[in-house]
Design a protein around this motif. Structure first.
Motif, PDB file in Angstrom:
ATOM      1  N   GLY A 158       0.859  -1.175   0.000  1.00 20.47           N
ATOM      2  CA  GLY A 158       0.000   0.000   0.000  1.00 20.47           C
ATOM      3  C   GLY A 158       0.893   1.222   0.000  1.00 20.47           C
ATOM      4  N   TYR A 159       0.465   2.305  -0.646  1.00 15.20           N
ATOM      5  CA  TYR A 159       1.284   3.515  -0.619  1.00 15.20           C
ATOM      6  C   TYR A 159       0.414   4.766  -0.518  1.00 15.20           C
ATOM      7  CZ  TYR A 159       0.084   4.130  -5.548  1.00 15.20           C
ATOM      8  OH  TYR A 159      -0.617   4.294  -6.710  1.00 15.20           O
ATOM      9  N   ASP A 160       0.967   5.769   0.104  1.00 13.17           N
ATOM     10  CA  ASP A 160       0.338   7.088   0.240  1.00 13.17           C
ATOM     11  C   ASP A 160       1.410   8.110  -0.100  1.00 13.17           C
ATOM     12  OD1 ASP A 160      -2.319   6.373   1.826  1.00 13.17           O
ATOM     13  OD2 ASP A 160      -0.666   5.218   2.680  1.00 13.17           O
ATOM     14  N   THR A 161       1.006   9.246  -0.632  1.00  9.67           N
ATOM     15  CA  THR A 161       1.998  10.205  -1.115  1.00  9.67           C
ATOM     16  C   THR A 161       1.920  11.518  -0.349  1.00  9.67           C
ATOM     17  OG1 THR A 161       1.499   9.283  -3.268  1.00  9.67           O
ATOM     18  CG2 THR A 161       2.946  11.200  -3.238  1.00  9.67           C
ATOM     19  N   GLU A 162       3.059  11.984   0.132  1.00  9.80           N
ATOM     20  CA  GLU A 162       3.132  13.295   0.783  1.00  9.80           C
ATOM     21  C   GLU A 162       3.606  14.300  -0.265  1.00  9.80           C
ATOM     22  OE1 GLU A 162       2.368  14.163   3.867  1.00  9.80           O
ATOM     23  OE2 GLU A 162       3.669  15.793   4.511  1.00  9.80           O
ATOM     24  N   ALA A 163       2.776  15.276  -0.573  1.00 12.64           N
ATOM     25  CA  ALA A 163       3.180  16.306  -1.540  1.00 12.64           C
ATOM     26  C   ALA A 163       2.625  17.636  -1.069  1.00 12.64           C
ATOM     27  CB  ALA A 163       2.641  15.974  -2.926  1.00 12.64           C
ATOM     28  N   TYR A 164       3.437  18.670  -1.118  1.00  8.36           N
ATOM     29  CA  TYR A 164       2.969  20.011  -0.767  1.00  8.36           C
ATOM     30  C   TYR A 164       3.418  21.010  -1.822  1.00  8.36           C
ATOM     31  CZ  TYR A 164       0.706  19.434   3.705  1.00  8.36           C
ATOM     32  OH  TYR A 164      -0.208  19.103   4.669  1.00  8.36           O
ATOM     33  N   GLY A 165       2.499  21.840  -2.289  1.00 13.65           N
ATOM     34  CA  GLY A 165       2.810  22.863  -3.283  1.00 13.65           C
ATOM     35  C   GLY A 165       3.159  24.183  -2.611  1.00 13.65           C
ATOM     36  N   VAL A 166       3.875  25.025  -3.359  1.00 12.89           N
ATOM     37  CA  VAL A 166       4.353  26.301  -2.810  1.00 12.89           C
ATOM     38  C   VAL A 166       3.199  27.145  -2.267  1.00 12.89           C
ATOM     39  CG1 VAL A 166       5.440  28.500  -3.449  1.00 12.89           C
ATOM     40  CG2 VAL A 166       6.436  26.335  -4.221  1.00 12.89           C
ATOM     41  N   GLY A 167       2.114  27.244  -3.064  1.00 10.91           N
ATOM     42  CA  GLY A 167       0.984  28.079  -2.640  1.00 10.91           C
ATOM     43  C   GLY A 167       0.350  27.573  -1.349  1.00 10.91           C
ATOM     44  N   GLU A 168       0.280  26.257  -1.242  1.00  4.12           N
ATOM     45  CA  GLU A 168      -0.298  25.634  -0.042  1.00  4.12           C
ATOM     46  C   GLU A 168       0.548  25.946   1.199  1.00  4.12           C
ATOM     47  OE1 GLU A 168      -0.217  21.559  -1.298  1.00  4.12           O
ATOM     48  OE2 GLU A 168      -2.114  21.109  -0.341  1.00  4.12           O
ATOM     49  N   ILE A 169       1.869  25.901   1.004  1.00  8.76           N
ATOM     50  CA  ILE A 169       2.772  26.142   2.138  1.00  8.76           C
ATOM     51  C   ILE A 169       2.772  27.626   2.511  1.00  8.76           C
ATOM     52  CG2 ILE A 169       5.135  25.850   3.012  1.00  8.76           C
ATOM     53  CD1 ILE A 169       5.464  23.683   0.740  1.00  8.76           C
ATOM     54  N   GLU A 170       2.767  28.464   1.476  1.00  7.26           N
ATOM     55  CA  GLU A 170       2.780  29.917   1.759  1.00  7.26           C
ATOM     56  C   GLU A 170       1.594  30.322   2.614  1.00  7.26           C
ATOM     57  OE1 GLU A 170       4.984  31.650  -2.258  1.00  7.26           O
ATOM     58  OE2 GLU A 170       2.791  31.691  -2.103  1.00  7.26           O
ATOM     59  N   ARG A 171       0.398  29.830   2.258  1.00  8.04           N
ATOM     60  CA  ARG A 171      -0.798  30.319   2.973  1.00  8.04           C
ATOM     61  C   ARG A 171      -0.837  29.813   4.411  1.00  8.04           C
ATOM     62  NH1 ARG A 171      -5.848  27.110  -0.041  1.00  8.04           N
ATOM     63  NH2 ARG A 171      -5.273  25.065   0.777  1.00  8.04           N
ATOM     64  N   ILE A 172      -0.378  28.572   4.647  1.00  6.77           N
ATOM     65  CA  ILE A 172      -0.405  28.071   6.031  1.00  6.77           C
ATOM     66  C   ILE A 172       0.719  28.738   6.837  1.00  6.77           C
ATOM     67  CG2 ILE A 172       1.032  25.979   5.671  1.00  6.77           C
ATOM     68  CD1 ILE A 172      -2.080  26.047   7.833  1.00  6.77           C
ATOM     69  N   ALA A 173       1.851  29.013   6.170  1.00  6.38           N
ATOM     70  CA  ALA A 173       2.942  29.700   6.872  1.00  6.38           C
ATOM     71  C   ALA A 173       2.470  31.084   7.323  1.00  6.38           C
ATOM     72  CB  ALA A 173       4.165  29.811   5.968  1.00  6.38           C
ATOM     73  N   ARG A 174       1.721  31.752   6.452  1.00  5.81           N
ATOM     74  CA  ARG A 174       1.242  33.104   6.814  1.00  5.81           C
ATOM     75  C   ARG A 174       0.313  33.046   8.010  1.00  5.81           C
ATOM     76  NH1 ARG A 174       1.353  34.230   1.091  1.00  5.81           N
ATOM     77  NH2 ARG A 174       3.252  35.465   0.793  1.00  5.81           N
ATOM     78  N   VAL A 175      -0.544  32.010   8.075  1.00  2.00           N
ATOM     79  CA  VAL A 175      -1.421  31.871   9.249  1.00  2.00           C
ATOM     80  C   VAL A 175      -0.552  31.756  10.504  1.00  2.00           C
ATOM     81  CG1 VAL A 175      -3.148  30.421  10.410  1.00  2.00           C
ATOM     82  CG2 VAL A 175      -3.294  30.798   7.939  1.00  2.00           C
ATOM     83  N   GLY A 176       0.512  30.967  10.410  1.00  2.00           N
ATOM     84  CA  GLY A 176       1.412  30.789  11.562  1.00  2.00           C
ATOM     85  C   GLY A 176       2.091  32.092  11.954  1.00  2.00           C
ATOM     86  N   PHE A 177       2.634  32.815  10.963  1.00  2.00           N
ATOM     87  CA  PHE A 177       3.332  34.073  11.275  1.00  2.00           C
ATOM     88  C   PHE A 177       2.368  35.115  11.851  1.00  2.00           C
ATOM     89  CE2 PHE A 177       6.659  32.482   8.317  1.00  2.00           C
ATOM     90  CZ  PHE A 177       7.769  32.718   9.115  1.00  2.00           C
ATOM     91  N   GLU A 178       1.173  35.207  11.248  1.00  2.00           N
ATOM     92  CA  GLU A 178       0.206  36.206  11.732  1.00  2.00           C
ATOM     93  C   GLU A 178      -0.174  35.920  13.192  1.00  2.00           C
ATOM     94  OE1 GLU A 178      -0.995  38.936  10.283  1.00  2.00           O
ATOM     95  OE2 GLU A 178      -0.010  38.648   8.345  1.00  2.00           O
ATOM     96  N   LEU A 179      -0.371  34.637  13.483  1.00  4.46           N
ATOM     97  CA  LEU A 179      -0.755  34.268  14.845  1.00  4.46           C
ATOM     98  C   LEU A 179       0.401  34.552  15.813  1.00  4.46           C
ATOM     99  CD1 LEU A 179      -3.033  32.984  16.515  1.00  4.46           C
ATOM    100  CD2 LEU A 179      -1.899  30.789  16.180  1.00  4.46           C
ATOM    101  N   ALA A 180       1.611  34.213  15.389  1.00  2.00           N
ATOM    102  CA  ALA A 180       2.783  34.453  16.244  1.00  2.00           C
ATOM    103  C   ALA A 180       2.901  35.948  16.558  1.00  2.00           C
ATOM    104  CB  ALA A 180       4.046  33.948  15.554  1.00  2.00           C
ATOM    105  N   ARG A 181       2.562  36.766  15.578  1.00  2.00           N
ATOM    106  CA  ARG A 181       2.621  38.219  15.735  1.00  2.00           C
ATOM    107  C   ARG A 181       1.686  38.701  16.848  1.00  2.00           C
ATOM    108  NH1 ARG A 181       2.827  41.425  10.048  1.00  2.00           N
ATOM    109  NH2 ARG A 181       5.073  41.635  10.256  1.00  2.00           N
TER     110      ARG A 181
END
Ligand code: NAD
Length: 361
Positions: A158-181
């Motif tokens: 059985g296999y599962d794939t981990e893949a993340y796109g730039v846009g997906e990472i950017e938007r979640i990173a921004r949520v993290g930075f905004e909250l940290a702020r």
């Protein structure tokens, strides 16, 4: 007078009991601070299946999409456990997440000083305090990647794939930075960049987004180390941003070190300006449903997150959190947060909700 429209999904089991208390607290905050909350109660989960044959009726999703925020109790229960996957009450949660475009799951893990004895860590570690928020990516990664079965070197695999796109990472990173702020200006990005290519892209993108937030200190931690450091020195963490799978595991670990599941709130957010969904981390607790035993504090604390994150009402959110702290300091306990040796008898869901209302400054 500002008016906010809240779609209410009481759901199943203890959901209606805890949501009822949370609404009493919201109304009391509204009266004190000059806001009004207009609720529209809708069906989702097992009760929706019973009434309409579907776990998430289209009318429910529409009401949620047209609201300013959604407050959910819990869905599911023994009665519906025998149904096939597509008709399980929990399907409603997936439908709500995708229908509302919720890609960031925020789970605070806070050790209330009055509950420090419930912390399973050493007393000297607990004494330093625990106040961390996990920002978990919710709609990507391995849980949604390509999967299947195929013939491999050792037979069927059985296999599962981990893949993340730039846009997906950017938007979640921004949520993290905004909250940290809004907090202690410290963000830890958790990945496995020593092994996984998807994590190397994750780290590159987070570093790039960090340039927009020079006032937030960013550090990186491998997920295996993060799981150790969380129990070794949890007070060092402020906001942690991570992938869907790592966040699933680490946020449960963080929740557990702060005591009872009945104390853990959460928020799921999409793009700014779209309705967020707020809910306790716990499920419908069918074993105690309808008995006035459920702890309503996780749901009440979820409404504080709603006020702060969806409505920008920081002062009002602080007031709810202060009231919860005051109630706990007074010694009031529902059964789930009562320790052996506590003097007072446990109180019920309704009594706990009303105590929070009384303690609102
Ligand atoms: P659960 O969280 O409902 O209960 C686990 C244990 O914690 C039970 O002993 C319960 O009594 C206790 N508990 C939970 N919340 C409590 C509270 N507020 N106060 C006091 N005690 C509390 O998890 P479960 O038993 O695995 O699941 C029960 C049902 O809930 C299942 O149908 C499951 O699929 C569903 N579920 C729904 C959600 C959701 O709606 N978001 C989340 C998890 C589970």
């Amino acid at each position: 007078m500002a008016e906010f429209r809240i779609a209410l999904i009481p759901g199943d089991g203890i959901g209606p009991e805890v949501v009822g208390e949370a609404c009493l607290v919201l109304d009391a905050v509204g009266r004190r601070h000059g806001h009004s909350f207009r609720y529209e109660s809708v069906l989702a989960g097992g009760c929706a299946l019973d009434a309409t044959g579907e776990p998430l009726p289209a009318a429910t999703l529409k009401t949620c999409q047209e609201s300013d925020a959604v407050l959910l109790g819990a869905v599911g229960g023994w009665k519906w456990d025998v149904l096939p996957g597509n008709l399980r009450p929990e399907r409603a949660l997936l439908g709500l997440r995708s229908g509302l475009g919720l890609y960031a799951n925020l789970r605070p893990a806070t050790l209330h000083p009055a509950l420090a004895a419930a912390c399973p860590l050493r007393a000297d570690i607990a004494a330093l305090g625990i106040d961390v928020v996990f920002v978990r990516e919710l709609t990507g990664g391995m849980y949604f990647g390509e999967r299947g079965r195929r013939q491999g070197k050792y037979g069927l695999e059985g296999y599962d794939t981990e893949a993340y796109g730039v846009g997906e990472i950017e938007r979640i990173a921004r949520v993290g930075f905004e909250l940290a702020r809004k907090r202690r200006r410290k963000l830890t990005s958790v990945d496995k960049a020593n092994v996984l290519e998807s994590s190397r892209v994750w780290r590159e993108v987070v570093v790039r987004v960090a340039a927009e937030y020079p006032d937030v200190a960013l550090d990186h931690m491998y997920v295996d180390n993060a799981s150790m450091q969380l129990i070794r020195r949890p007070s060092d963490f402020d906001v942690c941003v991570t992938t869907n799978m790592f966040g699933d595991i680490l946020s449960d670990e963080a929740g557990q070190i702060t005591g009872s599941i009945g104390m853990l709130p959460s928020a799921s957010l999409g793009d700014p300006g779209k309705p967020g969904m707020y809910e306790p981390v716990h499920g419908s607790a069918p074993d105690i449903a309808g008995q006035d035993k459920a702890n309503p504090l996780a749901t009440i604390l979820s409404t504080a997150m709603m006020l702060r994150l969806s409505f920008g009402l920081d002062e009002e959110a602080d007031a709810i959190e202060r009231a919860v702290t005051a109630v706990l300091s007074s010694g009031a306990r529902t059964a789930d947060i009562r320790l052996a040796g506590d003097a007072a008898a446990p109180i019920g869901t309704r009594a706990m909700g009303r105590l929070v209302v009384q303690h609102l400054a």
